[in-house]
Structures are given as structure tokens and as C-alpha cells.
Design an enzyme around this catalytic site. Structure first.
Site, PDB file in Angstrom:
ATOM      1  N   GLY A  45       2.087   6.604  -4.110  1.00 46.46           N
ATOM      2  CA  GLY A  45       2.075   7.453  -3.274  1.00 46.46           C
ATOM      3  C   GLY A  45       2.906   7.801  -1.979  1.00 46.46           C
ATOM      4  O   GLY A  45       3.766   6.460  -1.321  1.00 46.46           O
ATOM      5  N   GLN A  50       8.746   9.032   5.100  1.00 42.33           N
ATOM      6  CA  GLN A  50       8.788   7.587   5.087  1.00 42.33           C
ATOM      7  C   GLN A  50      10.012   8.063   4.676  1.00 42.33           C
ATOM      8  O   GLN A  50      10.129   6.236   4.297  1.00 42.33           O
ATOM      9  CB  GLN A  50       7.544   7.193   4.557  1.00 42.33           C
ATOM     10  CG  GLN A  50       5.966   7.618   5.013  1.00 42.33           C
ATOM     11  CD  GLN A  50       5.074   6.875   2.953  1.00 42.33           C
ATOM     12  OE1 GLN A  50       4.425   7.607   2.277  1.00 42.33           O
ATOM     13  NE2 GLN A  50       5.224   5.603   3.376  1.00 42.33           N
ATOM     14  N   CYS A  98       0.377   0.650   2.770  1.00 45.37           N
ATOM     15  CA  CYS A  98       1.303   1.385   3.040  1.00 45.37           C
ATOM     16  C   CYS A  98       2.141   1.253   3.053  1.00 45.37           C
ATOM     17  O   CYS A  98       3.100   0.036   3.971  1.00 45.37           O
ATOM     18  CB  CYS A  98       0.679   2.090   3.697  1.00 45.37           C
ATOM     19  SG  CYS A  98       2.310   3.586   4.945  1.00 45.37           S
ATOM     20  N   LEU A  99       3.475   1.865   2.205  1.00 44.01           N
ATOM     21  CA  LEU A  99       4.602   1.793   1.704  1.00 44.01           C
ATOM     22  C   LEU A  99       5.994   0.876   3.480  1.00 44.01           C
ATOM     23  O   LEU A  99       6.639   0.447   3.195  1.00 44.01           O
ATOM     24  CB  LEU A  99       5.977   1.992   0.901  1.00 44.01           C
ATOM     25  CG  LEU A  99       5.549   2.560  -0.330  1.00 44.01           C
ATOM     26  CD1 LEU A  99       6.511   3.464  -0.960  1.00 44.01           C
ATOM     27  CD2 LEU A  99       5.514   1.226  -0.656  1.00 44.01           C
ATOM     28  N   HIS A 140      -5.120   9.638   2.447  1.00 41.87           N
ATOM     29  CA  HIS A 140      -3.433   8.953   2.728  1.00 41.87           C
ATOM     30  C   HIS A 140      -2.085   9.933   2.706  1.00 41.87           C
ATOM     31  O   HIS A 140      -1.884   9.739   4.139  1.00 41.87           O
ATOM     32  CB  HIS A 140      -3.545   7.568   2.098  1.00 41.87           C
ATOM     33  CG  HIS A 140      -2.474   6.455   2.553  1.00 41.87           C
ATOM     34  ND1 HIS A 140      -3.151   5.163   2.998  1.00 41.87           N
ATOM     35  CD2 HIS A 140      -0.998   6.689   2.589  1.00 41.87           C
ATOM     36  CE1 HIS A 140      -1.661   4.561   3.557  1.00 41.87           C
ATOM     37  NE2 HIS A 140      -0.992   5.646   2.893  1.00 41.87           N
ATOM     38  N   GLU A 141      -1.677  10.219   1.850  1.00 40.14           N
ATOM     39  CA  GLU A 141      -1.035  11.210   1.543  1.00 40.14           C
ATOM     40  C   GLU A 141      -0.489  12.193   2.747  1.00 40.14           C
ATOM     41  O   GLU A 141       0.508  12.592   3.851  1.00 40.14           O
ATOM     42  CB  GLU A 141       0.098  11.133   0.542  1.00 40.14           C
ATOM     43  CG  GLU A 141      -0.137  10.206  -1.011  1.00 40.14           C
ATOM     44  CD  GLU A 141       0.809   8.546   0.243  1.00 40.14           C
ATOM     45  OE1 GLU A 141       2.072   9.216   1.307  1.00 40.14           O
ATOM     46  OE2 GLU A 141       0.172   7.656  -0.150  1.00 40.14           O
ATOM     47  N   HIS A 144       0.272  11.270   6.418  1.00 41.95           N
ATOM     48  CA  HIS A 144       1.389  10.994   6.950  1.00 41.95           C
ATOM     49  C   HIS A 144       1.396  12.290   7.203  1.00 41.95           C
ATOM     50  O   HIS A 144       2.674  12.303   8.491  1.00 41.95           O
ATOM     51  CB  HIS A 144       2.531  11.147   5.383  1.00 41.95           C
ATOM     52  CG  HIS A 144       2.079   8.887   5.486  1.00 41.95           C
ATOM     53  ND1 HIS A 144       2.438   8.554   6.381  1.00 41.95           N
ATOM     54  CD2 HIS A 144       2.015   8.007   3.959  1.00 41.95           C
ATOM     55  CE1 HIS A 144       2.813   7.460   6.092  1.00 41.95           C
ATOM     56  NE2 HIS A 144       2.294   6.958   4.472  1.00 41.95           N
TER      57      HIS A 144
HETATM   58 NI    NI Z   1       1.042   5.563   3.493  1.00 37.86          NI
END
Ligand code: NI
Length: 183
Positions: A45, A50, A98-99, A140-141, A144
Site C-alpha cells: 500500500g 508518502q 511501513c515504507l 493503515h493507508e 497516512h
Molecule cells: Ni505506511
């Protein structure tokens, strides 16, 4: 196009993202860029903040997790201007990453089901129910877009233990195989 991923400490990750209009310039390209950047960094995701854009859009493709959760078969989607309108079910725990927070994984408690309203990539209005891993990935997304990271949801003790590592990440002092940006 593959963009660098903004990491922990970047102010853009703490903004409340803004809705976009249907004629948002370069929307198709942005969606492709989000997918390409996500695949390049082995994510499931990715949200626009991000990659430095505080707008309400995120993409998911968790079809690779189909073996863990059959409902993820073909779970590849674009969520535009989403609003989670209901959190339901029980609390479940899952080890998240998470990236934007490379190399850290923690157990995170979340509601097991949600109802979300959003526009798809053709700007068709949708309201859908999700449960299981799909509901978790979406939450989660979605977080963000609300300026929230999964490290906000762990215990203060665990967070203290991560402090040094998070500081290193915020300074870009971390070895990651995808490009990152730490402002
Ligand atoms: Ni994330």
C-alpha cells in the site's frame, strides 16, 4: 515514474491530506507513479503523502498475500477522497510495517472491519465494507491521510524503545533498497 519515499520525521507525513477534484492535473500519471513506487519498494500500500503530496489518495495491491487471506485475491485498488465512516468488529492485532518507517515492525491493534466511502479511479462514488487484512491495510493507508503513523498506535514503552531508531530514520541514516527522502 518511481519517486523517493518520504520517511519518518518528514512534515508532509503529519499533515491532514486534502480532497482532490475529479480534474486534478495528472491524476492518472500520479496513480501509476504510486503503484510503480509501491511495487519498486515491495509495499502492499502507498499513500500520496508518502511521496510528498498531501492529498487524499492511496493505492493498495495485497494480492501477493492471497495465501494468508483468501479475500485478498485480486485486492488491487485506488482510493480517492476516502472517508472511513464506521469502525466495526473486534480489536485484532497484526505485525505492521511501513515504507516510511523502514526496518521497524510492531504489533498494532485495530478494528477488524470498516465501512469506507471513496471514489475509484474513474471517480465513481463507492461505499464498501471490508474486514480482515484488507480492512487493516486500508486503515493503515487511510491513517497516512490523517497524518497518523502506526508508531502512534503502539504503547509509550515500545515507542521509547524505538526512539533512537526513529531518529536515525528521520536523518536518513538507514540502509534502504529504495530511494528515500528525509525532510
Ligand atoms: Ni505506511
Amino acid at each position: 515514474m518511481i519517486l523517493p519515499v518520504y520517511v519518518y520525521g518528514s512534515p508532509v507525513l503529519r499533515k491532514i491530506a486534502a480532497d482532490i477534484p475529479e480534474d486534478y492535473p495528472g491524476l492518472d500519471e500520479l496513480i501509476e507513479t504510486l503503484f510503480e513506487t509501491m511495487y519498486h519498494s515491495d509495499g502492499i500500500g502507498l499513500a500520496a503523502p508518502q511521496v510528498g503530496k498531501p492529498i487524499r489518495i492511496f493505492v493498495v495491491d495485497a494480492s501477493s498475500l492471497e495465501e494468508d487471506d483468501e479475500s485478498l485475491k485480486g485486492f488491487k485498488k485506488v482510493f480517492i477522497n476516502p472517508r472511513i465512516i464506521s469502525y466495526e468488529g473486534e480489536i485484532s492485532t497484526y505485525n505492521e510495517g511501513c515504507l516510511s518507517i523502514p526496518d521497524i515492525r510492531e504489533d498494532v491493534e485495530r478494528e477488524s472491519a470498516i465501512i469506507i466511502r471513496y471514489c475509484d479511479r474513474e471517480f465513481n462514488y463507492r461505499e464498501e465494507y471490508y474486514e480482515g487484512l484488507a480492512a487493516r491495510i486500508i486503515q493503515h493507508e487511510y491513517d497516512h491521510l490523517e497524518g497518523r503513523l502506526f508508531t502512534d498506535l503502539i504503547s509509550p514503552l515500545k515507542k521509547r524503545l524505538l526512539k533512537r531508531k526513529l531518529t536515525l530514520i528521520s536523518k536518513g541514516m538507514i540502509d534502504v533498497k529504495y530511494r528515500i527522502k528525509h525532510i
